[in-house]
Design a protein around this motif. Structure first.
Motif, PDB file in Angstrom:
ATOM      1  N   VAL A  95       0.860  -1.198   0.000  1.00  0.00           N
ATOM      2  CA  VAL A  95       0.000   0.000   0.000  1.00  0.00           C
ATOM      3  C   VAL A  95       0.886   1.234   0.000  1.00  0.00           C
ATOM      4  CG1 VAL A  95      -1.933  -1.016   1.255  1.00  0.00           C
ATOM      5  CG2 VAL A  95      -0.066   0.027   2.527  1.00  0.00           C
ATOM      6  N   GLY A  97       3.083   4.439   0.135  1.00  0.00           N
ATOM      7  CA  GLY A  97       4.480   4.721  -0.166  1.00  0.00           C
ATOM      8  C   GLY A  97       4.776   6.175   0.100  1.00  0.00           C
ATOM      9  N   VAL A  98       6.044   6.449   0.343  1.00  0.00           N
ATOM     10  CA  VAL A  98       6.489   7.824   0.567  1.00  0.00           C
ATOM     11  C   VAL A  98       6.122   8.671  -0.636  1.00  0.00           C
ATOM     12  CG1 VAL A  98       8.597   9.197   0.663  1.00  0.00           C
ATOM     13  CG2 VAL A  98       8.342   7.191   2.135  1.00  0.00           C
TER      14      VAL A  98
ATOM     15  N   LEU B 228       9.968   8.014   7.163  1.00  0.00           N
ATOM     16  CA  LEU B 228       8.573   8.032   7.597  1.00  0.00           C
ATOM     17  C   LEU B 228       7.782   7.363   6.472  1.00  0.00           C
ATOM     18  CD1 LEU B 228       6.228   8.776   9.385  1.00  0.00           C
ATOM     19  CD2 LEU B 228       6.504  11.143   8.763  1.00  0.00           C
ATOM     20  N   PHE B 229       7.452   6.110   6.696  1.00  0.00           N
ATOM     21  CA  PHE B 229       6.811   5.299   5.658  1.00  0.00           C
ATOM     22  C   PHE B 229       5.343   5.092   5.994  1.00  0.00           C
ATOM     23  CE2 PHE B 229      11.274   3.995   5.415  1.00  0.00           C
ATOM     24  CZ  PHE B 229      11.486   3.867   4.062  1.00  0.00           C
ATOM     25  N   ASP B 230       4.656   4.325   5.159  1.00  0.00           N
ATOM     26  CA  ASP B 230       3.343   3.854   5.578  1.00  0.00           C
ATOM     27  C   ASP B 230       3.185   2.397   5.180  1.00  0.00           C
ATOM     28  OD1 ASP B 230       3.110   4.222   2.876  1.00  0.00           O
ATOM     29  OD2 ASP B 230       1.385   5.544   2.958  1.00  0.00           O
ATOM     30  N   ASP B 231       2.314   1.713   5.874  1.00  0.00           N
ATOM     31  CA  ASP B 231       1.963   0.340   5.495  1.00  0.00           C
ATOM     32  C   ASP B 231       0.495   0.118   5.833  1.00  0.00           C
ATOM     33  OD1 ASP B 231       1.819  -0.178   8.206  1.00  0.00           O
ATOM     34  OD2 ASP B 231       3.540  -1.529   8.284  1.00  0.00           O
ATOM     35  N   GLU B 232       0.062  -1.119   5.934  1.00  0.00           N
ATOM     36  CA  GLU B 232      -1.360  -1.407   6.136  1.00  0.00           C
ATOM     37  C   GLU B 232      -1.913  -0.696   7.370  1.00  0.00           C
ATOM     38  OE1 GLU B 232       0.997  -3.781   6.281  1.00  0.00           O
ATOM     39  OE2 GLU B 232       0.873  -4.722   4.315  1.00  0.00           O
ATOM     40  N   LEU B 236       4.391   5.032   9.797  1.00  0.00           N
ATOM     41  CA  LEU B 236       5.317   4.503  10.794  1.00  0.00           C
ATOM     42  C   LEU B 236       6.704   5.083  10.553  1.00  0.00           C
ATOM     43  CD1 LEU B 236       6.792   1.045   9.985  1.00  0.00           C
ATOM     44  CD2 LEU B 236       5.246   2.137   8.388  1.00  0.00           C
ATOM     45  N   ARG B 251      10.392  -0.261  14.313  1.00  0.00           N
ATOM     46  CA  ARG B 251       9.332   0.503  13.633  1.00  0.00           C
ATOM     47  C   ARG B 251       8.403   1.062  14.701  1.00  0.00           C
ATOM     48  NH1 ARG B 251       5.701  -4.271  10.772  1.00  0.00           N
ATOM     49  NH2 ARG B 251       6.199  -5.861  12.314  1.00  0.00           N
TER      50      ARG B 251
END
Ligand SMILES: Cc1cc2nc3c(=O)[nH]c(=O)nc-3n(C[C@H](O)[C@H](O)[C@H](O)COP(=O)(O)OP(=O)(O)OC[C@H]3O[C@@H](n4cnc5c(N)ncnc54)[C@H](O)[C@@H]3O)c2cc1C
Lengths: 495, 456
Positions: A95, A97-98, B228-232, B236, B251
């Motif tokens: 999902v 992304g930066v 500084l990322f993102d996931d489900e 984070l 994380r």
């Protein structure tokens, strides 16, 4: 020797920045690519603001046009072994992304004034394919051409790829095109005055499953028929070619010493400079917003800097092609798919070929600058124009890479980024006339290999456009094939 | 550089191995600091022109101090603590960094080297150049052994993640602590305080953090945030923790991110600004305040209050300040004596600084002898994480930096990302602390509102 440095990681001087500005590279992203500033170990921490200030002082750019380049993760160089420890749930698709500022080039970056009101040929997209075509048209005397690019040169896949060029393909058409392209790349500096650093260190393909191994063997025989010296290697031979390579689970290895890697960025300037010299207008930061159609023809191309009436339009917008085609009411089967890639700290040369595990889509090579550049496809990546960077990718890639070359564990990643493959249902491009819109020509769908095909395809297309002589390439790969069900399946796709 | 008289008490004396030579060091002090104190000014050779390089920024924001350390390439020696017997090698030089034959490249190309067009199309030269370039490319050698198996990733969930324990981050953390809100403060350094401890002293700065200011479970030091990322699960922070010695990935998931990572010491472009002996003001103040290492004589160049404060600090600690050159205008009334408005600064010396010159207001070139040039300019905001989280970044014309765009309360375009301190553009420590407090208060309010909103 006395020098004033701006980016000391890459030894970029104040003079280099001025030189870039004088050459027409006036925004931070373009200057970065032309001079290499900000691409070294510190990734712009010590130089970015200094370059911004220089551009402001030199009046190269209005203050609103001084925008920073996208900061790429990781913020500090980070060992592959650590990144590999991040847990990934392979069953879930990636999902987000930066984020990247790709849709929002500030209007101030647009060149002043209007675009020409008329041109014989308008090319939409200033990637390697659009520019290569424009250049080849100029060689054949057609210089009434405008190339429109919504961002800076290198904003699309052409500025984001792995630079791999290979003759090892699964179809005769691709083998022949790649062969010709590599020949042209070898002459590029002579023909266009810019070094593109072609290094023919070979491509080493590894197969870990039986089916893929059979494919490698079958294709090697086909390559030999076309004069490409691909060999199947024993595992010992493979170890000699890449010392330290783990061949665990390898069922077959193929190797063509004449494949290689290039540095993609200078290609675009090489072509763009040559086009401009020939009188072709290459308009950056200019977006196509629509088309005016009548009687089965495109009459005008609309842009955010005015309209251009034209005889022929070429759609060379890479992953954006479906979006642009839709503006003309044409629906393309292409789908954009994010592909992530990364680059490590530069090391002294130790890796000759580009290595790829065909089963997983892992590939890596050592660039001319010494960095390990590599990527790996994600089978669950959803379609979409997403160019964000994920932790999931660096983790999967780092794990796969250090499995193949364990001594890379301590090597640090400097930056990761993403680009979009322009994927067609049969992994082959879409070329030629658009059924129902005769003067709209297609030049897209190059999946993960458009760079290496560009010189040869552009040459053939310019020939076909200017002479009217028929060329089977433009029927074989025509958009019509999807309706007629005559697909041209290519099976040696890394991804 | 020399050790100040009281430096002996700072730690255990050890030795390191520098290419077969034994050099003295102090345990735990950054390797680069021990090296320059031992008189080793050239630590590296630059990538293209093989120019001599010594440490510049002492904060991992340039590449001047990279060495091969215990077999690992490109290690920031300004960040790695010295250990007894550590094996250090200079990179990118032949036969040695002191007499590097490739230094000739720098002299052959006084106007620089345009590798895009050089020899392009000249049949033999082009191929020779490609081969030579390939051999000269890269920094450092491939390690000869794999990395060890890494510790499993640690996952932390908290309501607020605060990055950076300088004046801004600390003030913010105190507000969060007072509100009883679960938070985690992440700091790259081994101590809390940032500039308060190691920067150029400021008269109105808040005091450095007292022992026990924050509950230990709320603070992590030696943790470097890398993205500084993102996931489900949402946003984070990914970080590398070296707290226990073995590095591991952490994380951190949070509902809000308060980013106060400060800034990076930038390069000020002037002739020979990369010569060993040219230091960022941050480096000079850190060296003298924390490690008791300082030059004998120094010329200072830059602008703003930090320039003058640094002059005072250096003078107080026994460095002879031979020039203070303000590039932006006339020195203020309370500036140290001898400070002048000047332009066109230049460092002199072959492999290390031996002098400094500038053009004075009357257009005359003035040259002084010195063994260090200290560059005091506003730090470049470390906007990377904020940008990765979705905040906007703009060029600030007056300050000549890229800074995060935020309102007075530190809110950015990204609803969960707040910023404070130098990341918004250079701030005094007092302003940074005020920023931190305001941002934390606004952030607390947003969380409370979210909770109320969630219930209705
Ligand atoms: C990670 C990655 C690795 C790859 N590795 C390789 C490799 O090793 N070897 C190889 O040969 N290929 C590789 N590729 C593929 C290769 O990069 C592409 O096939 C090739 O660059 C496509 O060129 P293009 O000119 O069609 O597209 P692009 O370079 O994407 O150019 C299209 C341009 O159109 C512009 N545009 C879009 N919309 C508009 C509009 N409305 N108006 C004006 N302009 C518009 C875009 O900004 C863009 O610059 C890779 C791709 C990726 C993403």
């Amino acid at each position: 020797m006395s020098k004033a440095l701006v980016c000391s990681c890459e030894d970029v001087t104040v003079e280099d920045i001025r030189h870039a500005v004088a050459k027409g590279f006036r925004d931070v992203e373009s200057v970065k690519r032309f001079t290499g500033f900000g691409t070294g170990v510190c990734q712009g921490k010590s130089c970015l603001s200094a370059v911004g200030a220089l551009l402001a002082r030199e009046k190269a750019q209005k203050p609103e046009g001084i925008v920073p380049f996208t900061p790429r993760p990781p913020l500090y160089p980070t060992e592959l072994s650590l990144l590999a420890s991040f847990p990934v749930d392979e069953s879930k698709p990636p999902v987000g992304g930066v984020p990247q500022e790709l849709d929002t080039f500030p209007a101030t970056l647009r060149p002043e004034g209007a675009v020409p009101t008329r041109a014989r040929v308008v090319i939409v997209g200033g990637g390697v394919l659009g520019l290569a075509l424009a250049y080849n048209l100029s060689l054949r005397g057609e210089t009434d051409v405008v190339v429109l690019e919504r961002g800076y040169l290198c904003a699309g896949a052409s500025g984001r790829n792995g630079g791999g060029v290979r003759m090892q393909w699964g179809t005769a058409a691709n083998i022949e095109l790649a062969k010709r392209s590599i020949e042209l790349m070898g002459r590029f500096a002579r023909d266009l005055g810019i070094n593109v650093w072609l290094r023919q260190g070979g491509y080493l393909f590894m197969a870990k499953t039986k089916a893929v191994a059979e494919r490698l063997e079958r294709n090697a025989a086909l390559h030999n028929k076309h004069g490409v010296p691909t060999r199947m290697l024993t595992l010992d031979e493979a170890r000699d070619v890449v010392p330290g390579l783990s061949l665990e689970g390898a069922q077959a290895v193929s190797y063509n010493p004449e494949d290689g890697v290039i540095f993609p960025w200078p290609f675009l300037w090489g072509y763009a400079n040559a086009c401009r010299k020939a009188g072709i207008q290459v308009e950056t930061y200019t977006r196509v917003t629509g088309f005016e159609l009548s009687d089965g023809l495109v009459r005008k191309v609309k842009t955010d800097r005015g309209d251009i009436s034209c005889d022929t339009v070429v759609l060379a917008s890479g992953a954006w092609s479906p979006e642009v085609a839709k503006l003309a009411g044409v629906s393309l089967p292409n789908e954009p798919h994010r592909h992530e890639i990364l680059s490590t700290e530069p090391l002294k040369p130790f890796l000759g070929p580009l290595v790829s595990v065909l089963d997983s889509g892992l590939y890596f090579s050592q660039s001319m600058r010494g960095e390990i550049v590599g990527g790996m496809g994600d089978p669950l990546e959803p379609a979409g124009l997403n160019m964000g960077s994920t932790l999931r990718f660096v983790s999967r890639f780092a794990r796969a890479l250090t499995e193949q070359l364990p001594n890379l564990g301590h090597v640090k990643v400097l930056r990761q980024w993403a680009g979009c493959y322009d994927v067609t249902p049969d992994n082959s491009p879409i070329l030629g006339r658009t059924p129902g819109l005769e003067n709209l020509l297609q030049l897209s769908g190059f999946v993960g290999h458009g760079f290496m095909m560009a010189p040869a395809v552009a040459e053939r297309m310019a020939q076909w456009m200017t002479t009217g002589a028929s060329d089977e390439l433009f029927t074989r790969f025509n958009l019509r094939r999807f309706q007629e069900g005559k697909l041209e399946r290519e099976d040696m796709i890394i991804g | 550089m020399r050790r100040l008289p009281d430096a002996a008490s700072r730690g255990k004396s050890i030795t390191m191995d520098l290419e077969g030579e034994t050099v003295p060091a102090i345990e735990g002090e950054p390797v680069a600091c021990s090296l320059i104190a031992a008189g080793e000014s050239v630590l590296a050779r630059s990538i293209k022109y093989h120019r001599a390089r010594g440490p510049y920024c002492f904060s991992g924001a340039c590449s001047h101090c990279l060495m091969r350390v215990d077999g690992l390439p490109n290690v920031y020696t300004c960040r790695v603590p010295a250990r007894d017997g550590m094996k250090l090698e200079r990179q990118n030089a032949y036969p040695s960094a002191k007499v590097d034959v490739f230094e000739a490249i720098d002299w052959f190309f006084p106007k620089g080297l345009d590798h895009h067009e050089m020899f392009a199309g000249v049949p033999v030269a082009e191929q020779v150049m490609a081969k030579v370039a390939r051999q000269l490319a890269g920094l450092g050698l491939l390690p000869t052994a794999p990395a060890p198996e890494r510790l499993p990733v640690e996952t932390v969930r908290t309501r607020v993640a605060v990055v950076g324990a300088g004046a801004a981050g600390l003030a913010a953390a105190q507000v969060l602590a007072a509100q009883g809100l679960p938070f985690l403060l992440l700091e790259r350094d081994s101590v809390l305080g940032g500039r308060l401890l190691s920067g150029v002293p400021e008269a109105d700065a808040p005091p450095p953090p007292a022992e026990g200011l924050l509950a230990p479970e709320r603070v992590r030091t030696r943790v470097t945030v890398i993205g500084l990322f993102d996931d489900e699960e949402g946003h984070l922070l990914a970080a590398v923790s070296e707290g226990t010695g073995e590095p591991r990935l952490v994380r951190v998931y949070a509902e809000r991110f308060l980013l106060a990572p400060g800034g990076h010491p930038p390069m000020l472009p002037f002739e020979n600004n990369d010569l060993p002996g040219v230091y960022a003001s941050h480096a000079a103040s850190l060296l003298v305040r924390r490690y008791g290492v300082a030059p004998e004589t120094a010329a200072l160049v830059g602008s703003g209050p930090e320039l003058y404060a640094l002059a005072r600090l250096m003078t107080e600690r026994g460095t002879k300040v031979v020039a203070v050159v303000d590039l932006k205008g006339s020195p203020p009334a309370d500036a140290p004596a001898g400070a002048v408005h000047g332009s066109e600064p230049k460092a002199h010396g072959h492999n290390a600084v031996s002098g400094f010159s500038y053009q004075d207001a009357s257009g005359r070139r003035v040259k002084v002898a010195c063994d260090a040039v200290l560059v005091a300019v506003a730090p470049s905001p470390s906007f990377e994480l904020a940008r990765q989280g979705g905040a906007k970044v703009e060029y600030d014309e007056a300050r000549e930096v890229f800074a995060v765009v935020a309102d007075a309360e530190g809110r950015t375009e990204a609803p969960d990302v707040y910023v404070a301190g130098d990341v918004r553009g250079a701030r005094s420590a007092a302003q940074a602390a005020a920023d931190g407090r305001r941002a934390a208060e606004a952030l607390v309010q947003s969380l409370t509102q979210a909770a109320v909103g969630g219930k209705s």
